[in-house]
Motif scaffolding. Sequence first.
Motif, PDB file in Angstrom:
ATOM      1  N   ALA A 176       0.809  -1.221   0.000  1.00  0.00           N
ATOM      2  CA  ALA A 176       0.000   0.000   0.000  1.00  0.00           C
ATOM      3  C   ALA A 176       0.841   1.269   0.000  1.00  0.00           C
ATOM      4  CB  ALA A 176      -0.943  -0.006   1.201  1.00  0.00           C
ATOM      5  N   GLY A 177       2.162   1.126  -0.090  1.00  0.00           N
ATOM      6  CA  GLY A 177       3.008   2.314  -0.165  1.00  0.00           C
ATOM      7  C   GLY A 177       3.435   2.801   1.198  1.00  0.00           C
ATOM      8  N   GLN A 178       3.624   4.120   1.317  1.00  0.00           N
ATOM      9  CA  GLN A 178       4.145   4.670   2.560  1.00  0.00           C
ATOM     10  C   GLN A 178       3.442   5.965   2.921  1.00  0.00           C
ATOM     11  OE1 GLN A 178       8.325   5.422   1.791  1.00  0.00           O
ATOM     12  NE2 GLN A 178       7.919   7.409   0.864  1.00  0.00           N
ATOM     13  N   VAL A 179       3.700   6.405   4.143  1.00  0.00           N
ATOM     14  CA  VAL A 179       3.255   7.716   4.611  1.00  0.00           C
ATOM     15  C   VAL A 179       4.448   8.340   5.324  1.00  0.00           C
ATOM     16  CG1 VAL A 179       2.297   6.798   6.782  1.00  0.00           C
ATOM     17  CG2 VAL A 179       1.491   8.990   5.889  1.00  0.00           C
ATOM     18  N   VAL A 180       4.748   9.581   4.980  1.00  0.00           N
ATOM     19  CA  VAL A 180       5.900  10.279   5.545  1.00  0.00           C
ATOM     20  C   VAL A 180       5.396  11.246   6.614  1.00  0.00           C
ATOM     21  CG1 VAL A 180       7.938  11.673   5.050  1.00  0.00           C
ATOM     22  CG2 VAL A 180       7.054  10.091   3.315  1.00  0.00           C
ATOM     23  N   VAL A 181       5.789  11.002   7.852  1.00  0.00           N
ATOM     24  CA  VAL A 181       5.244  11.709   9.020  1.00  0.00           C
ATOM     25  C   VAL A 181       6.320  12.599   9.631  1.00  0.00           C
ATOM     26  CG1 VAL A 181       4.167  11.431  11.291  1.00  0.00           C
ATOM     27  CG2 VAL A 181       3.681   9.782   9.463  1.00  0.00           C
TER      28      VAL A 181
ATOM     29  N   GLU B 102      12.158  19.740  16.473  1.00  0.00           N
ATOM     30  CA  GLU B 102      12.279  20.296  17.821  1.00  0.00           C
ATOM     31  C   GLU B 102      11.328  21.454  18.097  1.00  0.00           C
ATOM     32  OE1 GLU B 102      16.676  20.866  17.611  1.00  0.00           O
ATOM     33  OE2 GLU B 102      16.600  19.882  19.567  1.00  0.00           O
ATOM     34  N   THR B 103      11.091  22.283  17.086  1.00  0.00           N
ATOM     35  CA  THR B 103      10.235  23.453  17.283  1.00  0.00           C
ATOM     36  C   THR B 103       9.393  23.689  16.030  1.00  0.00           C
ATOM     37  OG1 THR B 103      11.776  25.088  16.351  1.00  0.00           O
ATOM     38  CG2 THR B 103      12.050  24.544  18.696  1.00  0.00           C
ATOM     39  N   ASN B 104       8.295  24.419  16.209  1.00  0.00           N
ATOM     40  CA  ASN B 104       7.480  24.825  15.063  1.00  0.00           C
ATOM     41  C   ASN B 104       8.299  25.622  14.058  1.00  0.00           C
ATOM     42  OD1 ASN B 104       4.501  24.133  15.529  1.00  0.00           O
ATOM     43  ND2 ASN B 104       5.036  25.058  17.487  1.00  0.00           N
ATOM     44  N   GLU B 105       9.226  26.424  14.581  1.00  0.00           N
ATOM     45  CA  GLU B 105      10.006  27.308  13.719  1.00  0.00           C
ATOM     46  C   GLU B 105      11.038  26.542  12.896  1.00  0.00           C
ATOM     47  OE1 GLU B 105       7.615  29.494  16.213  1.00  0.00           O
ATOM     48  OE2 GLU B 105       9.051  27.973  16.883  1.00  0.00           O
ATOM     49  N   ILE B 106      11.455  25.375  13.363  1.00  0.00           N
ATOM     50  CA  ILE B 106      12.322  24.509  12.560  1.00  0.00           C
ATOM     51  C   ILE B 106      11.495  23.791  11.503  1.00  0.00           C
ATOM     52  CG2 ILE B 106      13.681  22.373  12.622  1.00  0.00           C
ATOM     53  CD1 ILE B 106      14.802  23.304  15.314  1.00  0.00           C
ATOM     54  N   MET B 107      10.299  23.369  11.889  1.00  0.00           N
ATOM     55  CA  MET B 107       9.423  22.631  10.983  1.00  0.00           C
ATOM     56  C   MET B 107       8.943  23.488   9.810  1.00  0.00           C
ATOM     57  SD  MET B 107       5.905  22.595  10.242  1.00  0.00           S
ATOM     58  CE  MET B 107       5.276  23.403  11.698  1.00  0.00           C
ATOM     59  N   TYR B 108       8.529  24.715  10.087  1.00  0.00           N
ATOM     60  CA  TYR B 108       7.821  25.519   9.087  1.00  0.00           C
ATOM     61  C   TYR B 108       8.600  25.726   7.785  1.00  0.00           C
ATOM     62  CZ  TYR B 108       5.320  29.285   6.809  1.00  0.00           C
ATOM     63  OH  TYR B 108       4.652  30.041   5.884  1.00  0.00           O
ATOM     64  N   PRO B 109       9.873  26.136   7.828  1.00  0.00           N
ATOM     65  CA  PRO B 109      10.577  26.380   6.563  1.00  0.00           C
ATOM     66  C   PRO B 109      10.672  25.142   5.671  1.00  0.00           C
ATOM     67  CG  PRO B 109      11.788  27.320   8.402  1.00  0.00           C
ATOM     68  CD  PRO B 109      10.712  26.460   8.984  1.00  0.00           C
ATOM     69  N   LYS B 110      10.728  23.969   6.276  1.00  0.00           N
ATOM     70  CA  LYS B 110      10.804  22.748   5.473  1.00  0.00           C
ATOM     71  C   LYS B 110       9.502  22.502   4.722  1.00  0.00           C
ATOM     72  CE  LYS B 110      13.258  19.264   6.896  1.00  0.00           C
ATOM     73  NZ  LYS B 110      13.770  18.113   7.674  1.00  0.00           N
ATOM     74  N   ILE B 111       8.387  22.871   5.348  1.00  0.00           N
ATOM     75  CA  ILE B 111       7.095  22.741   4.665  1.00  0.00           C
ATOM     76  C   ILE B 111       6.943  23.841   3.617  1.00  0.00           C
ATOM     77  CG2 ILE B 111       4.591  22.632   4.971  1.00  0.00           C
ATOM     78  CD1 ILE B 111       6.183  20.349   6.313  1.00  0.00           C
ATOM     79  N   GLU B 112       7.347  25.052   3.981  1.00  0.00           N
ATOM     80  CA  GLU B 112       7.186  26.196   3.084  1.00  0.00           C
ATOM     81  C   GLU B 112       7.984  26.019   1.789  1.00  0.00           C
ATOM     82  OE1 GLU B 112       7.265  31.028   3.542  1.00  0.00           O
ATOM     83  OE2 GLU B 112       8.929  29.892   4.406  1.00  0.00           O
TER      84      GLU B 112
ATOM     85  N   ASP C 170       3.759  13.897   4.301  1.00  0.00           N
ATOM     86  CA  ASP C 170       2.339  13.591   4.126  1.00  0.00           C
ATOM     87  C   ASP C 170       1.503  14.016   5.323  1.00  0.00           C
ATOM     88  OD1 ASP C 170       2.763  12.286   1.600  1.00  0.00           O
ATOM     89  OD2 ASP C 170       3.576  10.584   2.708  1.00  0.00           O
ATOM     90  N   VAL C 171       2.077  13.925   6.512  1.00  0.00           N
ATOM     91  CA  VAL C 171       1.361  14.284   7.745  1.00  0.00           C
ATOM     92  C   VAL C 171       2.330  15.038   8.650  1.00  0.00           C
ATOM     93  CG1 VAL C 171      -0.071  13.459   9.643  1.00  0.00           C
ATOM     94  CG2 VAL C 171       0.134  12.086   7.590  1.00  0.00           C
ATOM     95  N   VAL C 172       1.871  16.161   9.196  1.00  0.00           N
ATOM     96  CA  VAL C 172       2.700  16.987  10.074  1.00  0.00           C
ATOM     97  C   VAL C 172       1.859  17.358  11.299  1.00  0.00           C
ATOM     98  CG1 VAL C 172       4.172  19.033  10.220  1.00  0.00           C
ATOM     99  CG2 VAL C 172       3.847  17.895   8.019  1.00  0.00           C
ATOM    100  N   CYS C 173       2.544  17.600  12.431  1.00  0.00           N
ATOM    101  CA  CYS C 173       1.827  17.917  13.679  1.00  0.00           C
ATOM    102  C   CYS C 173       2.268  19.275  14.245  1.00  0.00           C
ATOM    103  CB  CYS C 173       2.064  16.816  14.709  1.00  0.00           C
ATOM    104  SG  CYS C 173       1.038  16.960  16.192  1.00  0.00           S
ATOM    105  N   PRO C 174       1.836  20.380  13.635  1.00  0.00           N
ATOM    106  CA  PRO C 174       2.190  21.705  14.165  1.00  0.00           C
ATOM    107  C   PRO C 174       1.279  22.110  15.325  1.00  0.00           C
ATOM    108  CG  PRO C 174       1.561  21.747  11.822  1.00  0.00           C
ATOM    109  CD  PRO C 174       1.064  20.469  12.415  1.00  0.00           C
ATOM    110  N   SER C 175       1.635  23.236  15.922  1.00  0.00           N
ATOM    111  CA  SER C 175       0.816  23.839  16.967  1.00  0.00           C
ATOM    112  C   SER C 175      -0.138  24.858  16.358  1.00  0.00           C
ATOM    113  CB  SER C 175       1.705  24.527  18.003  1.00  0.00           C
ATOM    114  OG  SER C 175       2.618  23.609  18.555  1.00  0.00           O
TER     115      SER C 175
ATOM    116  N   TRP D  75      -2.925  17.310  13.666  1.00  0.00           N
ATOM    117  CA  TRP D  75      -2.414  16.716  12.431  1.00  0.00           C
ATOM    118  C   TRP D  75      -2.931  17.490  11.232  1.00  0.00           C
ATOM    119  CZ3 TRP D  75       1.467  13.672  13.164  1.00  0.00           C
ATOM    120  CH2 TRP D  75       1.551  12.896  14.329  1.00  0.00           C
ATOM    121  N   VAL D  76      -2.030  17.783  10.306  1.00  0.00           N
ATOM    122  CA  VAL D  76      -2.385  18.455   9.060  1.00  0.00           C
ATOM    123  C   VAL D  76      -1.698  17.733   7.904  1.00  0.00           C
ATOM    124  CG1 VAL D  76      -2.634  20.695  10.212  1.00  0.00           C
ATOM    125  CG2 VAL D  76      -0.438  20.088   9.161  1.00  0.00           C
ATOM    126  N   ILE D  77      -2.169  18.024   6.690  1.00  0.00           N
ATOM    127  CA  ILE D  77      -1.607  17.419   5.481  1.00  0.00           C
ATOM    128  C   ILE D  77      -1.093  18.542   4.572  1.00  0.00           C
ATOM    129  CG2 ILE D  77      -2.080  16.007   3.439  1.00  0.00           C
ATOM    130  CD1 ILE D  77      -4.320  14.647   5.018  1.00  0.00           C
TER     131      ILE D  77
END
Length: 356
Positions: free
Chosen positions: A33-38, A67-77, A84-89, A266-268
């Motif tokens: 069924a493939g994968q999901v990248v979390v 570690e932080t929302n601020e580390i996560m955000y630029p990678k998504i942007e 595929d699935v991310v867990c921000p605040s 959780w967001v996509i």
Amino acid sequence: MRKRNLLTIALAGLVPAMLLTGCGGGNKKSADAGQVVVYNWGEYLDPEVLELFTEQTGIEVVYEEFETNEIMYPKIETGAVSYDVVCPSDYMIQKMIQNDLLAEINFDHVPNIKNIGDEYMKSSQEFDPENKYSVPYCWGTVGILYNKTMVDEPVTSWDILWDEKYKDNILMQDSVRDALGIALKRLGYSLNSTNEDEISEAADTLIQQKPLVQAYVIDQVRDKMIGNEAALGVIYSGEAIYTQRENEDLEYVIPEEGSNIWIDSWVIPKNAKNKENAEAFINFLCDPEIALMNFDYITYSTPNTAARELIEDEDIRNSTIAFPPEEDLERCETFHYLGDEVDNIYNEYWNKVKSS
């Protein structure tokens, strides 16, 4: 949201089928069924849940932590990695929606959303007005953890963190919004203030407090308080529950001036390559038994009301730390995304505090 390590793992292990009874809400798929990248906070999900998900669905989980929302955000942007699935605040979800970075969730694929309490869906509307983009995962408050053997007066106000008799025995959060938010609430302002005079005043009070502070920390507050290395520390409620298990002299309070109530969801991302697998993953996490496993593992409050009913320990199920009374929550605010210009003002004053 709050236990932070940086680690990348891929899990696709198998567990006995009998462990899967009642789990997952009918997501059974073939082994190819493939994968999901979390992309999730560190130590913010029971690793066994990932194995159970793969066993039931055939979907391999590629799992990375931030570690932080601020580390996560630029990678998504930037789309540097296609998650595929991310867990921000909360406030970061608001920013991601405004910047058109998220896909709408097809809730036909997430029937277990029925287990999320209506009050949490309503609270989510502060940052996701139509509940189109996010599914609540964990929530909690920010408060004061104190050692009853080292603090001999009632702890009711943020003021105690400015009391000179606790010099070198105070732990503050090394976080711009948390630290300035505490100072703003202490002064009677909103922790979402956009008034530069109020932000400046809050920064000044933190500078006045700084000689009393033993350390600005994140995770370390937990271990230092357990080890009786400080009398008072600012901490997230889920961490407070853990510390009380390790040290019975510790108590947690939401100060009378109010505090932060946060929701991680959780967001996509819009560039997700495996959207249906992402929705299957979110649906799996909304199963009550799976949500209970995660609650037991991370000790942060679950918005899954069906899972809460399954908590066997009555003290935990009725804990006022995990599930505060309404009168406490009414004094709390959710962080909002205030815009890049105001964010820069907060960062400027926080840098002033740290460099003073």
